[in-house]
Design an enzyme around this catalytic site. Sequence first.
Site, PDB file in Angstrom:
ATOM      1  N   GLN A 101       0.849  -1.203   0.000  1.00  0.00           N
ATOM      2  CA  GLN A 101       0.000   0.000   0.000  1.00  0.00           C
ATOM      3  C   GLN A 101       0.879   1.246   0.000  1.00  0.00           C
ATOM      4  O   GLN A 101       1.563   1.523   0.993  1.00  0.00           O
ATOM      5  CB  GLN A 101      -0.861  -0.027   1.269  1.00  0.00           C
ATOM      6  CG  GLN A 101      -1.746   1.184   1.457  1.00  0.00           C
ATOM      7  CD  GLN A 101      -2.599   1.076   2.722  1.00  0.00           C
ATOM      8  OE1 GLN A 101      -2.233   0.340   3.650  1.00  0.00           O
ATOM      9  NE2 GLN A 101      -3.702   1.771   2.772  1.00  0.00           N
ATOM     10  N   GLY A 102       0.848   2.001  -1.088  1.00  0.00           N
ATOM     11  CA  GLY A 102       1.700   3.192  -1.216  1.00  0.00           C
ATOM     12  C   GLY A 102       0.927   4.474  -0.963  1.00  0.00           C
ATOM     13  O   GLY A 102       0.613   5.207  -1.913  1.00  0.00           O
ATOM     14  N   TYR A 103       0.616   4.732   0.296  1.00  0.00           N
ATOM     15  CA  TYR A 103      -0.090   5.972   0.655  1.00  0.00           C
ATOM     16  C   TYR A 103       0.890   6.967   1.318  1.00  0.00           C
ATOM     17  O   TYR A 103       1.108   8.055   0.830  1.00  0.00           O
ATOM     18  CB  TYR A 103      -1.214   5.690   1.668  1.00  0.00           C
ATOM     19  CG  TYR A 103      -2.515   5.141   1.126  1.00  0.00           C
ATOM     20  CD1 TYR A 103      -2.625   4.576  -0.131  1.00  0.00           C
ATOM     21  CD2 TYR A 103      -3.671   5.179   1.909  1.00  0.00           C
ATOM     22  CE1 TYR A 103      -3.837   4.075  -0.595  1.00  0.00           C
ATOM     23  CE2 TYR A 103      -4.883   4.680   1.455  1.00  0.00           C
ATOM     24  CZ  TYR A 103      -4.958   4.128   0.213  1.00  0.00           C
ATOM     25  OH  TYR A 103      -6.162   3.625  -0.225  1.00  0.00           O
ATOM     26  N   GLU A 141     -10.146  -1.625   5.743  1.00  0.00           N
ATOM     27  CA  GLU A 141      -8.955  -2.035   6.497  1.00  0.00           C
ATOM     28  C   GLU A 141      -9.302  -2.713   7.814  1.00  0.00           C
ATOM     29  O   GLU A 141      -8.639  -3.627   8.239  1.00  0.00           O
ATOM     30  CB  GLU A 141      -8.021  -0.835   6.730  1.00  0.00           C
ATOM     31  CG  GLU A 141      -6.723  -1.233   7.400  1.00  0.00           C
ATOM     32  CD  GLU A 141      -5.555  -0.325   7.056  1.00  0.00           C
ATOM     33  OE1 GLU A 141      -5.768   0.734   6.455  1.00  0.00           O
ATOM     34  OE2 GLU A 141      -4.415  -0.694   7.407  1.00  0.00           O
ATOM     35  N   SER A 146      -3.735   6.919  13.451  1.00  0.00           N
ATOM     36  CA  SER A 146      -3.311   7.014  14.860  1.00  0.00           C
ATOM     37  C   SER A 146      -4.527   7.213  15.782  1.00  0.00           C
ATOM     38  O   SER A 146      -5.620   7.548  15.329  1.00  0.00           O
ATOM     39  CB  SER A 146      -2.354   8.204  15.021  1.00  0.00           C
ATOM     40  OG  SER A 146      -3.077   9.404  14.838  1.00  0.00           O
ATOM     41  N   GLU A 197      -5.137   9.630  17.762  1.00  0.00           N
ATOM     42  CA  GLU A 197      -5.676  11.003  17.699  1.00  0.00           C
ATOM     43  C   GLU A 197      -6.589  11.155  16.484  1.00  0.00           C
ATOM     44  O   GLU A 197      -7.636  11.802  16.557  1.00  0.00           O
ATOM     45  CB  GLU A 197      -4.519  12.021  17.617  1.00  0.00           C
ATOM     46  CG  GLU A 197      -3.700  12.166  18.895  1.00  0.00           C
ATOM     47  CD  GLU A 197      -2.686  11.042  19.084  1.00  0.00           C
ATOM     48  OE1 GLU A 197      -2.501  10.221  18.161  1.00  0.00           O
ATOM     49  OE2 GLU A 197      -2.071  10.980  20.172  1.00  0.00           O
TER      50      GLU A 197
HETATM   51  C1  FAD Z   1       3.712  -0.697  11.542  1.00  0.00           C
HETATM   52  C2  FAD Z   1       3.304   0.323  10.524  1.00  0.00           C
HETATM   53  C3  FAD Z   1       2.971  -0.086   9.242  1.00  0.00           C
HETATM   54  C4  FAD Z   1       2.583   0.852   8.276  1.00  0.00           C
HETATM   55  N1  FAD Z   1       2.318   0.413   7.000  1.00  0.00           N
HETATM   56  C5  FAD Z   1       1.990   1.325   6.041  1.00  0.00           C
HETATM   57  C6  FAD Z   1       1.783   0.901   4.685  1.00  0.00           C
HETATM   58  O1  FAD Z   1       1.878  -0.284   4.356  1.00  0.00           O
HETATM   59  N2  FAD Z   1       1.485   1.835   3.761  1.00  0.00           N
HETATM   60  C7  FAD Z   1       1.357   3.159   4.073  1.00  0.00           C
HETATM   61  O2  FAD Z   1       1.049   3.950   3.177  1.00  0.00           O
HETATM   62  N3  FAD Z   1       1.574   3.610   5.355  1.00  0.00           N
HETATM   63  C8  FAD Z   1       1.893   2.720   6.333  1.00  0.00           C
HETATM   64  N4  FAD Z   1       2.133   3.138   7.627  1.00  0.00           N
HETATM   65  C9  FAD Z   1       2.110   4.576   7.915  1.00  0.00           C
HETATM   66  C10 FAD Z   1       0.944   5.037   8.765  1.00  0.00           C
HETATM   67  O3  FAD Z   1      -0.240   5.062   7.997  1.00  0.00           O
HETATM   68  C11 FAD Z   1       1.322   6.425   9.304  1.00  0.00           C
HETATM   69  O4  FAD Z   1       2.412   6.250  10.207  1.00  0.00           O
HETATM   70  C12 FAD Z   1       0.180   7.088  10.023  1.00  0.00           C
HETATM   71  O5  FAD Z   1      -0.831   7.451   9.112  1.00  0.00           O
HETATM   72  C13 FAD Z   1       0.648   8.348  10.794  1.00  0.00           C
HETATM   73  O6  FAD Z   1       1.342   9.195   9.932  1.00  0.00           O
HETATM   74  P1  FAD Z   1       2.793   9.751  10.325  1.00  0.00           P
HETATM   75  O7  FAD Z   1       3.643   8.619  10.766  1.00  0.00           O
HETATM   76  O8  FAD Z   1       3.263  10.589   9.179  1.00  0.00           O
HETATM   77  O9  FAD Z   1       2.568  10.677  11.596  1.00  0.00           O
HETATM   78  P2  FAD Z   1       1.964  12.167  11.612  1.00  0.00           P
HETATM   79  O10 FAD Z   1       0.773  12.259  10.737  1.00  0.00           O
HETATM   80  O11 FAD Z   1       3.119  13.090  11.347  1.00  0.00           O
HETATM   81  O12 FAD Z   1       1.517  12.283  13.113  1.00  0.00           O
HETATM   82  C14 FAD Z   1       2.434  12.543  14.179  1.00  0.00           C
HETATM   83  C15 FAD Z   1       1.615  12.701  15.462  1.00  0.00           C
HETATM   84  O13 FAD Z   1       0.711  13.817  15.324  1.00  0.00           O
HETATM   85  C16 FAD Z   1      -0.630  13.403  15.568  1.00  0.00           C
HETATM   86  N5  FAD Z   1      -1.532  14.134  14.677  1.00  0.00           N
HETATM   87  C17 FAD Z   1      -1.384  14.304  13.323  1.00  0.00           C
HETATM   88  N6  FAD Z   1      -2.428  14.998  12.826  1.00  0.00           N
HETATM   89  C18 FAD Z   1      -3.259  15.257  13.880  1.00  0.00           C
HETATM   90  C19 FAD Z   1      -4.508  15.919  13.999  1.00  0.00           C
HETATM   91  N7  FAD Z   1      -5.119  16.460  12.933  1.00  0.00           N
HETATM   92  N8  FAD Z   1      -5.092  15.977  15.232  1.00  0.00           N
HETATM   93  C20 FAD Z   1      -4.492  15.435  16.317  1.00  0.00           C
HETATM   94  N9  FAD Z   1      -3.292  14.797  16.269  1.00  0.00           N
HETATM   95  C21 FAD Z   1      -2.698  14.696  15.055  1.00  0.00           C
HETATM   96  C22 FAD Z   1      -0.643  11.913  15.255  1.00  0.00           C
HETATM   97  O14 FAD Z   1      -1.686  11.249  15.919  1.00  0.00           O
HETATM   98  C23 FAD Z   1       0.729  11.479  15.760  1.00  0.00           C
HETATM   99  O15 FAD Z   1       0.690  11.287  17.150  1.00  0.00           O
HETATM  100  C24 FAD Z   1       2.518   2.228   8.609  1.00  0.00           C
HETATM  101  C25 FAD Z   1       2.849   2.643   9.923  1.00  0.00           C
HETATM  102  C26 FAD Z   1       3.247   1.706  10.858  1.00  0.00           C
HETATM  103  C27 FAD Z   1       3.605   2.192  12.247  1.00  0.00           C
END
Ligand code: FAD
Length: 370
Positions: free
Chosen positions: A123-125, A241, A349, A351
């Site tokens: 999944q490339g999101y 999902e 997450s 949040e």
């Molecule tokens: C084990 C694992 C597998 C994954 N596999 C995939 C995959 O196969 N494909 C893919 O595309 N992605 C994948 N991901 C990525 C995952 O979808 C992202 O990590 C997730 O969406 C959070 O984005 P970020 O890491 O950029 O954190 P950020 O979005 O930068 O968030 C950082 C912090 O800020 C908080 N935050 C952000 N926005 C808000 C808001 N509006 N209100 C309140 N709090 C907020 C978040 O809750 C978090 O605590 C994976 C992640 C993990 C940990």
Amino acid sequence: MAVTRSEIRRWLAEHLVGRFAELKGLGGPGREHEAFAERLDWERHLAAHGWTCPAWPVEHGGRGLTFDEQVAFHEEYALADAPARVNHLGENLLGPTLIDLGTAQQKARFLPKIRAVEELWCQGYSEPGAGSDLAAVATSARLVDDQWVITGQKVWTSLAHVADWCFVLARTTPGSVGHKGLSYLLVPMRQPGVEVRPIRQLTGTAEFNEVFFDGARTDKDLVVGEPGGGWAVAMATLAYERGVSTLGQQVGFRRELDAVAALADPEDMVLQEQLARAAVELSVMRSHALRTRGSDPSVSKLLWAGWHRRLGELAMRARGAESMVMGDDLDQWQRLYLFSRADTIYGGSDEIQRNIIAERVLGLPREARG
Ligand SMILES: Cc1cc2nc3c(=O)[nH]c(=O)nc-3n(C[C@H](O)[C@H](O)[C@H](O)COP(=O)(O)OP(=O)(O)OC[C@H]3O[C@@H](n4cnc5c(N)ncnc54)[C@H](O)[C@@H]3O)c2cc1C
């Protein structure tokens, strides 16, 4: 084609034998490296007997199981301690998306290979600048003759190192911002313009990756939905999902909780109270999932992710000082503790789940968007 719990149980008892019996309990989040090739074999064995994609409609090669039959399948699979599946992303995310929104050609091209476990998907999101705020995707794709040419970077791409294909959210309208101008592309991974770099985690393993697209190509007709209309397709995929498989996951949670309880000092009354609370919460989660029939995925995700993370902490406490010492490798409890920190991040997450519940379930005012 109706299916009963006893039929599923019997099939698993008859087939999870010999070399497959050695795979019991292997794989899953944080442990994808365990016997991957052998688990792939097992999944192809399931496919050969019609047990992959059982929730898909019969006309697309599935069994068209009802909700209750799906629950029975996932629970019996987990009760048998059968190995974690390797093509979850193809079977549970891309497949249902194509069934609902793909063209006839896309369905004919991709669904049989997912069902047979001949092609694995990732999944490339997410991108370095687009996680929770997925609409900030910057990877771009432009049409050159009859192909999309893709440039950009994805991150945290689970299982990209073993995937044959990736469903990629990319910006196809130059200068567009936010939800508009994105397209949902199906991109082959094994080509010169794709580089996969593993990300090594705290657990020492590397099951997700950075993926770099540098002039990677895919055919013009491999866009799902309208070009520029990819946001709606990407959201449809996310809705699949957290489906019925949560109930199977809870069987695994029960097994882990029982094992942690067996480690715990019976005289440690604080720990015993916390374990009792965890057992009650698990029962409540099961009742909730059965009652709502998977209709409120944000509440379920919030509940199970926090629960599992706390279980990792209880495991450390149950093991005492020993839990802080590492041998040649992490043991299963240290691995559980470390990887369960990710539960409250992936798939949205905590949040973000709370924001969704506040806005869509409770009808509270939307948060200000910058
Ligand atoms: C084990 C694992 C597998 C994954 N596999 C995939 C995959 O196969 N494909 C893919 O595309 N992605 C994948 N991901 C990525 C995952 O979808 C992202 O990590 C997730 O969406 C959070 O984005 P970020 O890491 O950029 O954190 P950020 O979005 O930068 O968030 C950082 C912090 O800020 C908080 N935050 C952000 N926005 C808000 C808001 N509006 N209100 C309140 N709090 C907020 C978040 O809750 C978090 O605590 C994976 C992640 C993990 C940990």
